[in-house]
Design a protein around this motif. Structure first.
Motif, PDB file in Angstrom:
ATOM      1  N   ARG A  38     -10.859   2.623   2.272  1.00 16.40           N
ATOM      2  CA  ARG A  38     -11.811   1.953   3.170  1.00 16.40           C
ATOM      3  C   ARG A  38     -11.541   0.448   3.250  1.00 16.40           C
ATOM      4  N   GLY A  39     -11.106  -0.136   2.144  1.00 16.11           N
ATOM      5  CA  GLY A  39     -10.861  -1.574   2.104  1.00 16.11           C
ATOM      6  C   GLY A  39      -9.488  -1.977   2.612  1.00 16.11           C
ATOM      7  N   GLY A  40      -8.738  -1.032   3.153  1.00 15.79           N
ATOM      8  CA  GLY A  40      -7.368  -1.303   3.573  1.00 15.79           C
ATOM      9  C   GLY A  40      -7.217  -1.805   4.992  1.00 15.79           C
ATOM     10  N   MET A  46       0.828  -1.201   0.000  1.00 14.62           N
ATOM     11  CA  MET A  46       0.000   0.000   0.000  1.00 14.62           C
ATOM     12  C   MET A  46       0.871   1.265   0.000  1.00 14.62           C
ATOM     13  N   LYS A  47       2.084   1.188   0.567  1.00 14.08           N
ATOM     14  CA  LYS A  47       2.952   2.367   0.613  1.00 14.08           C
ATOM     15  C   LYS A  47       3.305   2.864  -0.782  1.00 14.08           C
ATOM     16  N   GLU A  48       3.600   1.928  -1.689  1.00  8.50           N
ATOM     17  CA  GLU A  48       3.943   2.330  -3.051  1.00  8.50           C
ATOM     18  C   GLU A  48       2.745   2.970  -3.741  1.00  8.50           C
ATOM     19  N   LEU A  49       1.570   2.403  -3.515  1.00 10.86           N
ATOM     20  CA  LEU A  49       0.355   2.983  -4.076  1.00 10.86           C
ATOM     21  C   LEU A  49       0.131   4.385  -3.540  1.00 10.86           C
ATOM     22  N   TYR A  67      -5.295   0.130   7.839  1.00 10.57           N
ATOM     23  CA  TYR A  67      -4.729   1.248   7.085  1.00 10.57           C
ATOM     24  C   TYR A  67      -5.726   2.395   6.965  1.00 10.57           C
ATOM     25  N   PHE A  68      -7.010   2.078   6.982  1.00 19.59           N
ATOM     26  CA  PHE A  68      -8.048   3.099   6.912  1.00 19.59           C
ATOM     27  C   PHE A  68      -7.889   4.124   8.027  1.00 19.59           C
ATOM     28  N   TYR A  69      -7.403   3.686   9.171  1.00 23.94           N
ATOM     29  CA  TYR A  69      -7.288   4.558  10.335  1.00 23.94           C
ATOM     30  C   TYR A  69      -5.979   5.345  10.361  1.00 23.94           C
ATOM     31  N   THR A  70      -5.034   5.000   9.496  1.00 21.43           N
ATOM     32  CA  THR A  70      -3.724   5.659   9.532  1.00 21.43           C
ATOM     33  C   THR A  70      -3.328   6.317   8.214  1.00 21.43           C
ATOM     34  N   TRP A  71      -4.173   6.260   7.198  1.00 18.01           N
ATOM     35  CA  TRP A  71      -3.735   6.690   5.870  1.00 18.01           C
ATOM     36  C   TRP A  71      -3.296   8.140   5.813  1.00 18.01           C
ATOM     37  N   GLN A  72      -3.908   9.041   6.570  1.00 21.90           N
ATOM     38  CA  GLN A  72      -3.485  10.440   6.517  1.00 21.90           C
ATOM     39  C   GLN A  72      -2.099  10.618   7.143  1.00 21.90           C
ATOM     40  N   TYR A  73      -1.840   9.902   8.216  1.00 21.64           N
ATOM     41  CA  TYR A  73      -0.507   9.913   8.827  1.00 21.64           C
ATOM     42  C   TYR A  73       0.509   9.308   7.862  1.00 21.64           C
ATOM     43  N   ASP A  74       0.161   8.170   7.289  1.00 23.10           N
ATOM     44  CA  ASP A  74       1.051   7.487   6.346  1.00 23.10           C
ATOM     45  C   ASP A  74       1.285   8.331   5.096  1.00 23.10           C
ATOM     46  N   MET A  75       0.281   9.102   4.689  1.00 24.27           N
ATOM     47  CA  MET A  75       0.420   9.970   3.529  1.00 24.27           C
ATOM     48  C   MET A  75       1.516  11.009   3.763  1.00 24.27           C
ATOM     49  N   ARG A  76       1.582  11.549   4.959  1.00 27.01           N
ATOM     50  CA  ARG A  76       2.613  12.548   5.271  1.00 27.01           C
ATOM     51  C   ARG A  76       4.009  11.931   5.195  1.00 27.01           C
ATOM     52  N   TRP A  77       4.157  10.713   5.703  1.00 30.35           N
ATOM     53  CA  TRP A  77       5.456  10.045   5.620  1.00 30.35           C
ATOM     54  C   TRP A  77       5.805   9.688   4.187  1.00 30.35           C
ATOM     55  N   ALA A  78       4.801   9.290   3.410  1.00 30.98           N
ATOM     56  CA  ALA A  78       5.051   8.986   1.998  1.00 30.98           C
ATOM     57  C   ALA A  78       5.482  10.250   1.257  1.00 30.98           C
TER      58      ALA A  78
END
Length: 77
Positions: free
Chosen positions: A38-40, A1-4, A43-54
């Motif tokens: 939503r289907g992650g 999911m990180k690459e996506l 990950y659904f609960y952390t995607w905004q945090y993970d987006m910043r790191w990405a």
């Protein structure tokens, strides 16, 4: 999911004319990839945090740079 997520961030910045705030990118991701987020599972609960790191990884790798008003800007290449 990180690459996506990195691909989606670049899509979001491109869609905004080559420069976008974190908020604009988050809105783009939600509008265009809500089903995947939503289907992650958890990950659904952390995607905004993970987006910043990405975004930081993309900056470290030379794909993005920090522009005025803390926007993410595509690096011309």
């Amino acid at each position: 999911m990180k690459e996506l997520l990195e691909q989606w961030i670049l899509e979001g910045v491109r869609a905004n004319g080559g420069a976008a705030t974190v908020l604009e990118v988050a809105k783009y991701l939600w509008e265009h990839h809500e089903a995947e987020l939503r289907g992650g599972g958890d990950y659904f609960y952390t995607w905004q945090y993970d987006m910043r790191w990405a975004g930081q990884r993309l900056r470290d790798d030379g794909f993005l740079e920090l522009g005025p008003n803390r926007t993410w800007q595509l690096v011309a290449g």
